[in-house]
Design a protein around this motif. Structure first.
Motif, PDB file in Angstrom:
ATOM      1  N   ALA A  11      26.443  24.654   0.494  1.00  0.00           N
ATOM      2  CA  ALA A  11      26.056  23.381   1.092  1.00  0.00           C
ATOM      3  C   ALA A  11      27.268  22.658   1.664  1.00  0.00           C
ATOM      4  O   ALA A  11      27.414  21.446   1.532  1.00  0.00           O
ATOM      5  CB  ALA A  11      25.344  22.499   0.056  1.00  0.00           C
ATOM      6  N   GLY A  12      28.134  23.453   2.292  1.00  0.00           N
ATOM      7  CA  GLY A  12      29.259  22.874   3.005  1.00  0.00           C
ATOM      8  C   GLY A  12      28.869  22.536   4.432  1.00  0.00           C
ATOM      9  O   GLY A  12      27.694  22.261   4.726  1.00  0.00           O
ATOM     10  N   ALA A  13      29.835  22.589   5.336  1.00  0.00           N
ATOM     11  CA  ALA A  13      29.583  22.155   6.709  1.00  0.00           C
ATOM     12  C   ALA A  13      28.523  23.007   7.396  1.00  0.00           C
ATOM     13  O   ALA A  13      27.528  22.485   7.918  1.00  0.00           O
ATOM     14  CB  ALA A  13      30.899  22.195   7.496  1.00  0.00           C
ATOM     15  N   ILE A  14      28.709  24.325   7.397  1.00  0.00           N
ATOM     16  CA  ILE A  14      27.768  25.201   8.093  1.00  0.00           C
ATOM     17  C   ILE A  14      26.422  25.216   7.383  1.00  0.00           C
ATOM     18  O   ILE A  14      25.365  25.123   8.029  1.00  0.00           O
ATOM     19  CB  ILE A  14      28.333  26.629   8.212  1.00  0.00           C
ATOM     20  CG1 ILE A  14      29.584  26.633   9.086  1.00  0.00           C
ATOM     21  CG2 ILE A  14      27.278  27.578   8.780  1.00  0.00           C
ATOM     22  CD1 ILE A  14      29.344  26.166  10.511  1.00  0.00           C
ATOM     23  N   VAL A  82      29.035  30.276   2.237  1.00  0.00           N
ATOM     24  CA  VAL A  82      30.158  29.871   1.406  1.00  0.00           C
ATOM     25  C   VAL A  82      31.461  30.380   2.025  1.00  0.00           C
ATOM     26  O   VAL A  82      31.461  31.255   2.890  1.00  0.00           O
ATOM     27  CB  VAL A  82      30.019  30.415  -0.040  1.00  0.00           C
ATOM     28  CG1 VAL A  82      28.765  29.860  -0.690  1.00  0.00           C
ATOM     29  CG2 VAL A  82      29.995  31.940  -0.057  1.00  0.00           C
ATOM     30  N   LYS A  83      32.577  29.831   1.575  1.00  0.00           N
ATOM     31  CA  LYS A  83      33.869  30.341   1.996  1.00  0.00           C
ATOM     32  C   LYS A  83      33.998  31.799   1.574  1.00  0.00           C
ATOM     33  O   LYS A  83      33.473  32.214   0.541  1.00  0.00           O
ATOM     34  CB  LYS A  83      34.992  29.509   1.362  1.00  0.00           C
ATOM     35  CG  LYS A  83      35.141  28.109   1.933  1.00  0.00           C
ATOM     36  CD  LYS A  83      35.850  28.121   3.276  1.00  0.00           C
ATOM     37  CE  LYS A  83      36.271  26.730   3.701  1.00  0.00           C
ATOM     38  NZ  LYS A  83      37.043  26.748   4.968  1.00  0.00           N
ATOM     39  N   SER A  84      34.736  32.571   2.348  1.00  0.00           N
ATOM     40  CA  SER A  84      34.828  34.003   2.092  1.00  0.00           C
ATOM     41  C   SER A  84      35.409  34.309   0.718  1.00  0.00           C
ATOM     42  O   SER A  84      35.032  35.298   0.078  1.00  0.00           O
ATOM     43  CB  SER A  84      35.679  34.671   3.172  1.00  0.00           C
ATOM     44  OG  SER A  84      35.061  34.561   4.435  1.00  0.00           O
ATOM     45  N   TYR A  85      36.323  33.460   0.230  1.00  0.00           N
ATOM     46  CA  TYR A  85      36.913  33.731  -1.075  1.00  0.00           C
ATOM     47  C   TYR A  85      35.945  33.442  -2.224  1.00  0.00           C
ATOM     48  O   TYR A  85      36.237  33.753  -3.377  1.00  0.00           O
ATOM     49  CB  TYR A  85      38.223  32.963  -1.277  1.00  0.00           C
ATOM     50  CG  TYR A  85      38.167  31.490  -0.930  1.00  0.00           C
ATOM     51  CD1 TYR A  85      37.542  30.561  -1.747  1.00  0.00           C
ATOM     52  CD2 TYR A  85      38.762  31.030   0.239  1.00  0.00           C
ATOM     53  CE1 TYR A  85      37.517  29.210  -1.422  1.00  0.00           C
ATOM     54  CE2 TYR A  85      38.734  29.688   0.579  1.00  0.00           C
ATOM     55  CZ  TYR A  85      38.124  28.783  -0.258  1.00  0.00           C
ATOM     56  OH  TYR A  85      38.086  27.452   0.070  1.00  0.00           O
ATOM     57  N   THR A 133      29.745  29.186  16.346  1.00  0.00           N
ATOM     58  CA  THR A 133      30.813  28.598  17.150  1.00  0.00           C
ATOM     59  C   THR A 133      30.636  27.088  17.162  1.00  0.00           C
ATOM     60  O   THR A 133      29.547  26.577  16.949  1.00  0.00           O
ATOM     61  CB  THR A 133      30.798  29.126  18.591  1.00  0.00           C
ATOM     62  OG1 THR A 133      29.533  28.822  19.199  1.00  0.00           O
ATOM     63  CG2 THR A 133      31.003  30.625  18.632  1.00  0.00           C
ATOM     64  N   ALA A 134      31.732  26.411  17.426  1.00  0.00           N
ATOM     65  CA  ALA A 134      31.843  24.945  17.412  1.00  0.00           C
ATOM     66  C   ALA A 134      32.085  24.463  15.994  1.00  0.00           C
ATOM     67  O   ALA A 134      31.363  24.816  15.066  1.00  0.00           O
ATOM     68  CB  ALA A 134      30.627  24.245  18.004  1.00  0.00           C
ATOM     69  N   PRO A 135      33.141  23.678  15.805  1.00  0.00           N
ATOM     70  CA  PRO A 135      33.509  23.239  14.461  1.00  0.00           C
ATOM     71  C   PRO A 135      32.573  22.172  13.912  1.00  0.00           C
ATOM     72  O   PRO A 135      32.081  21.307  14.633  1.00  0.00           O
ATOM     73  CB  PRO A 135      34.920  22.677  14.656  1.00  0.00           C
ATOM     74  CG  PRO A 135      34.978  22.290  16.096  1.00  0.00           C
ATOM     75  CD  PRO A 135      34.101  23.258  16.823  1.00  0.00           C
ATOM     76  N   VAL A 136      32.341  22.276  12.613  1.00  0.00           N
ATOM     77  CA  VAL A 136      31.531  21.303  11.883  1.00  0.00           C
ATOM     78  C   VAL A 136      32.347  20.844  10.685  1.00  0.00           C
ATOM     79  O   VAL A 136      32.992  21.659  10.026  1.00  0.00           O
ATOM     80  CB  VAL A 136      30.201  21.925  11.410  1.00  0.00           C
ATOM     81  CG1 VAL A 136      29.327  20.872  10.737  1.00  0.00           C
ATOM     82  CG2 VAL A 136      29.468  22.556  12.580  1.00  0.00           C
ATOM     83  N   GLU A 137      32.339  19.551  10.403  1.00  0.00           N
ATOM     84  CA  GLU A 137      33.133  18.998   9.314  1.00  0.00           C
ATOM     85  C   GLU A 137      32.252  18.293   8.295  1.00  0.00           C
ATOM     86  O   GLU A 137      31.224  17.706   8.646  1.00  0.00           O
ATOM     87  CB  GLU A 137      34.159  17.988   9.852  1.00  0.00           C
ATOM     88  CG  GLU A 137      35.213  18.584  10.760  1.00  0.00           C
ATOM     89  CD  GLU A 137      36.177  17.531  11.263  1.00  0.00           C
ATOM     90  OE1 GLU A 137      35.917  16.314  11.042  1.00  0.00           O
ATOM     91  OE2 GLU A 137      37.196  17.900  11.878  1.00  0.00           O
ATOM     92  N   VAL A 138      32.671  18.357   7.024  1.00  0.00           N
ATOM     93  CA  VAL A 138      32.035  17.578   5.961  1.00  0.00           C
ATOM     94  C   VAL A 138      32.784  16.266   5.838  1.00  0.00           C
ATOM     95  O   VAL A 138      33.983  16.248   5.530  1.00  0.00           O
ATOM     96  CB  VAL A 138      32.066  18.342   4.621  1.00  0.00           C
ATOM     97  CG1 VAL A 138      31.502  17.456   3.501  1.00  0.00           C
ATOM     98  CG2 VAL A 138      31.277  19.630   4.707  1.00  0.00           C
ATOM     99  N   LYS A 139      32.090  15.158   6.103  1.00  0.00           N
ATOM    100  CA  LYS A 139      32.705  13.847   5.944  1.00  0.00           C
ATOM    101  C   LYS A 139      32.748  13.451   4.468  1.00  0.00           C
ATOM    102  O   LYS A 139      33.731  12.922   3.969  1.00  0.00           O
ATOM    103  CB  LYS A 139      31.935  12.797   6.750  1.00  0.00           C
ATOM    104  CG  LYS A 139      31.963  13.034   8.256  1.00  0.00           C
ATOM    105  CD  LYS A 139      33.386  12.998   8.780  1.00  0.00           C
ATOM    106  CE  LYS A 139      33.428  13.124  10.294  1.00  0.00           C
ATOM    107  NZ  LYS A 139      34.820  13.146  10.805  1.00  0.00           N
ATOM    108  N   GLU A 140      31.654  13.719   3.776  1.00  0.00           N
ATOM    109  CA  GLU A 140      31.532  13.588   2.331  1.00  0.00           C
ATOM    110  C   GLU A 140      30.290  14.362   1.938  1.00  0.00           C
ATOM    111  O   GLU A 140      29.534  14.788   2.818  1.00  0.00           O
ATOM    112  CB  GLU A 140      31.448  12.124   1.895  1.00  0.00           C
ATOM    113  CG  GLU A 140      30.304  11.339   2.496  1.00  0.00           C
ATOM    114  CD  GLU A 140      30.341   9.888   2.047  1.00  0.00           C
ATOM    115  OE1 GLU A 140      29.791   9.590   0.966  1.00  0.00           O
ATOM    116  OE2 GLU A 140      30.926   9.059   2.775  1.00  0.00           O
ATOM    117  N   PRO A 141      30.087  14.629   0.650  1.00  0.00           N
ATOM    118  CA  PRO A 141      28.945  15.471   0.278  1.00  0.00           C
ATOM    119  C   PRO A 141      27.633  14.995   0.904  1.00  0.00           C
ATOM    120  O   PRO A 141      27.255  13.830   0.777  1.00  0.00           O
ATOM    121  CB  PRO A 141      28.914  15.347  -1.249  1.00  0.00           C
ATOM    122  CG  PRO A 141      30.346  15.150  -1.616  1.00  0.00           C
ATOM    123  CD  PRO A 141      30.909  14.259  -0.531  1.00  0.00           C
TER     124      PRO A 141
END
Length: 363
Positions: A11-14, A82-85, A133-141
């Motif tokens: 449940a991050g940016a993407i 999720v992040k790859s790690y 493609t195109a960046p997405v950011e989490v401002k807060e949860p």
């Protein structure tokens, strides 16, 4: 497939952006996130901001704090965002629930190697490859924003997966997903080669990423230094040589004509290429810090460099192509993630990084 039941793991940016748009379009979406994020989504719903600042409220997303909490509900598809790690950890959590998982598992993760991990655990026939493609950011949860327009998704069948060998046509599920995503405001293209799709996106992800993470300077600054620009050229050319040896062709992805530019990137004289890359990368990213730096700055549990530059190193070993610059970048970022106290020695130290690259190339 008119309405999808989607298990979005991450449940991050993407995950929030894609899951939110799908939920707004009438699909049943369950988002799996950390406890803090799940609580925020349960309390106030999901808030999506477009690149122009327009706000879209998505109150209908079901949010849970673990994969286990998402069952015994049934789903048409699981999406890893999720992040790859974190992939290996998530797959460990999914394994005891294998009988309940949907037949299709889509990776919408950056880098190269996540689909292979999923296939090794659950079988290649269940895996679909994806890119964004195109960046997405989490401002807060629970609050995310697209920072640039033209968000798009790429989909492809994973080798050994659901491709119909008799007709040599991709699984109908891919086209159903493409239609559903596109109608939800997520323009989607189906590619016929997962490897080319993922490696083309890798080329986009790697430029100006690891060097900015190490030097703690934005690409607009790093590419202005001829030594770092040359290091970036060397890393990019290593990647392209690996792709040629592995039979992986670059693709034109959205507005990025990587297939068209590949010969130019490999053979153009350095002075011209330095100027071009500085203009393009500096203009596209400017003062914005890339993902590998942000993970270091936020003291994340790991670094995705192993799925960016590290993937080039691994494939290079496999096909017999030397990748000294990408190896240096991978090892340095991984060391800084493991030992953050060392970061101060590298901040702005362009000469140190250039010297280390020269030594690595000569060893």
């Amino acid at each position: 497939m008119d309405s999808l039941r989607i298990l979005m793991i991450g449940a991050g940016a993407i995950g929030c952006f894609v899951g939110g748009r799908l939920a707004s379009a009438g699909h049943a979406v369950t988002l799996v996130g950390r406890a803090r994020t799940a609580a925020a989504l349960q309390t106030r719903g999901l808030q999506l901001y477009a690149a122009d600042g327009a706000l879209e409220l998505v109150p209908s997303v079901n949010a849970v704090a673990s994969v286990q909490e998402a069952f015994p509900d049934t789903y048409d598809i699981a999406v890893l965002a999720v992040k790859s790690y974190d992939t290996a950890t998530v797959l460990d959590l999914m394994a005891p629930l294998e009988a309940l998982l949907p037949q299709a598992i889509l990776s919408l993760q950056n880098g190269v190697g996540n689909e292979e991990q999923i296939a090794a655990r659950f079988g290649p026939q269940r895996v679909l490859a994806g890119t964004t493609t195109a960046p997405v950011e989490v401002k807060e949860p629970g609050i995310v924003q697209v920072t640039k327009p033209n968000f798009a998704i790429g989909l492809a069948d994973f080798p050994g997966g659901s491709q119909d060998a008799a007709s040599n046509s991709l699984s109908p599920l891919l086209y159903s997903l493409s239609s559903s995503f596109s109608s939800a405001g997520l323009p989607t293209m189906v590619y016929d080669d997962a490897g080319s799709m993922k490696w083309s996106k890798l080329l986009m992800n790697m430029i100006g990423n690891a060097t900015s993470a190490i030097l703690a300077e934005p690409p607009g600054v790093t590419f202005a230094d001829p030594r770092i620009a040359d290091l970036e050229i060397d890393a990019l050319r290593e990647a392209l040589r690996v792709m040629v040896a592995a039979g992986i062709r670059p693709l034109n992805v959205e507005k990025y004509p990587l297939r068209t530019l590949a010969p130019f990137l490999r053979w153009c004289p350095r002075p011209l290429l330095r100027t071009a890359l500085h203009r393009v990368v500096g203009g596209a990213r400017g003062g914005k810090m890339p993902s590998l730096f942000l993970d270091l700055e936020q003291r994340k549990r790991g670094s995705e460099v192993a799925w960016y530059n590290g993937a080039i190193v691994r494939k290079g070993v496999e096909v017999g192509v030397a990748t000294p610059v990408n190896r240096l970048l991978t090892e340095t970022v991984r060391q800084l993630a493991a030992e953050p106290q060392l970061r101060a020695d590298w901040r702005g130290n362009f000469g140190q990084l250039a010297a280390a690259a020269a030594e690595e190339a000569g060893s």
